[in-house]
Design a protein around this motif. Structure first.
Motif, PDB file in Angstrom:
ATOM      1  N   LEU A  88       0.813  -1.216   0.000  1.00 60.28           N
ATOM      2  CA  LEU A  88       0.000   0.000   0.000  1.00 60.28           C
ATOM      3  C   LEU A  88       0.849   1.270   0.000  1.00 60.28           C
ATOM      4  N   LYS A  89       2.005   1.234   0.649  1.00 55.73           N
ATOM      5  CA  LYS A  89       2.895   2.400   0.622  1.00 55.73           C
ATOM      6  C   LYS A  89       3.348   2.697  -0.802  1.00 55.73           C
ATOM      7  N   ASP A 104      -6.735   5.245   4.671  1.00 54.31           N
ATOM      8  CA  ASP A 104      -7.990   5.243   3.912  1.00 54.31           C
ATOM      9  C   ASP A 104      -8.105   3.986   3.054  1.00 54.31           C
ATOM     10  N   ILE A 105      -7.014   3.611   2.422  1.00 51.01           N
ATOM     11  CA  ILE A 105      -7.054   2.416   1.566  1.00 51.01           C
ATOM     12  C   ILE A 105      -7.314   1.170   2.407  1.00 51.01           C
ATOM     13  N   LYS A 106      -6.617   1.068   3.550  1.00 54.85           N
ATOM     14  CA  LYS A 106      -6.798  -0.102   4.411  1.00 54.85           C
ATOM     15  C   LYS A 106      -8.248  -0.277   4.837  1.00 54.85           C
ATOM     16  N   GLU A 107      -8.895   0.842   5.156  1.00 53.85           N
ATOM     17  CA  GLU A 107     -10.278   0.786   5.631  1.00 53.85           C
ATOM     18  C   GLU A 107     -11.264   0.477   4.517  1.00 53.85           C
ATOM     19  N   ASN A 108     -10.857   0.724   3.277  1.00 56.51           N
ATOM     20  CA  ASN A 108     -11.822   0.637   2.184  1.00 56.51           C
ATOM     21  C   ASN A 108     -11.430  -0.344   1.076  1.00 56.51           C
ATOM     22  N   VAL A 109     -10.484  -1.223   1.362  1.00 59.25           N
ATOM     23  CA  VAL A 109     -10.119  -2.234   0.379  1.00 59.25           C
ATOM     24  C   VAL A 109     -10.475  -3.619   0.916  1.00 59.25           C
ATOM     25  N   ILE A 135      -7.092   3.446  -7.560  1.00 57.84           N
ATOM     26  CA  ILE A 135      -6.452   2.717  -6.450  1.00 57.84           C
ATOM     27  C   ILE A 135      -6.481   1.216  -6.704  1.00 57.84           C
ATOM     28  N   ALA A 136      -7.634   0.704  -7.133  1.00 59.33           N
ATOM     29  CA  ALA A 136      -7.758  -0.745  -7.381  1.00 59.33           C
ATOM     30  C   ALA A 136      -6.772  -1.204  -8.454  1.00 59.33           C
TER      31      ALA A 136
END
Length: 234
Positions: A88-89, A104-109, A135-136
């Motif tokens: 993710l980084k 944000d990505i962690k919470e929404n992926v 992002i995806a």
């Protein structure tokens, strides 16, 4: 509380039908306001990965049993690797958008495997449909590159790229209005029952018999007679 039979309940609800309808309409209007103006739309974008044969193990392009076994064992592992900070980084760095953070990505992926297949689905939620798709796709790209570094094999392939969605996944206007209207029905029923319990006024001769235990022998009707011209009462 006096026990009410079905006929009495229906009579009570019928007499208060205007109030019941009004309460339901009020809640339906609240549902419309909530669904159209208060809910922030969120969008989903999904990309699919397929685990293929290792390019090193297969020279003729065919999938061997060893590839199938290896891929089956790696599906769940890959799903966890995708959500690691290491991946993710890199994703955040590549996108280079201050509005997108690792948290944000962690919470929404979400990453899930399609049952009985070697498919992985990466789904991203975001209030911006373009960000969700970006992002995806970036996660899929970085992950495929990182697999080569980790396992020294190239067995992942992007089957479907994520596309921006024009329809928010968390808003269903009809469903919201129906839910609020149903809540209005419940509130209206409770209101009618409570108001009936608290109402100790005498309306019928049956009320006198119930409250006072007295026998009603006769009743005197309340009526007035008026002449056709609306003159004196007799």
């Amino acid at each position: 509380m006096e026990e009410l039979d079905l006929k009495e309940l229906l009579t009570i609800f019928w007499e208060r039908k205007a109030q019941i309808i009004l309460i339901i309409l009020v809640f339906a209007i609240i549902g419309v306001a909530y669904s159209y103006f208060l809910v922030e739309p969120d969008y989903k974008a999904t990309t699919k990965l397929v685990l293929t044969q290792s390019s090193e193990n297969s020279k003729d392009g065919s999938i061997t049993q060893a590839d199938v076994t290896l891929n089956s064992n790696l599906v769940s592992t890959y799903g966890e690797i995708i959500k690691t900070d290491n991946i993710l980084k890199t994703v955040v760095s590549n996108i280079n958008n201050p509005e997108i953070t690792i948290e944000d990505i962690k919470e929404n992926v979400t990453v899930k495997s399609v049952k009985d297949t070697e498919l992985l689905e990466i789904t991203v939620k975001n209030s911006n449909p373009n960000y969700a798709a970006q992002i995806a796709n970036e996660i899929a790209k970085v992950f495929c590159e990182r697999v080569v570094d980790i396992y020294s094999i190239s067995n992942t392939y992007v089957l479907d790229r994520a596309e921006p969605s024009a329809i928010p996944y968390n808003i269903n206007h009809i469903k919201d209005v129906i839910i609020f209207a149903f809540i209005g029905v419940i509130v209206a029923v409770i209101y009618v029952l409570i108001s009936n319990i608290l109402d100790n006024t005498i309306k019928t001769e049956q009320d006198i018999e119930k409250i006072g235990g007295l026998l009603v022998l006769t009743t005197i009707p309340d009526y007035t007679l008026e002449n056709k011209r609306g003159g004196r009462r007799k």
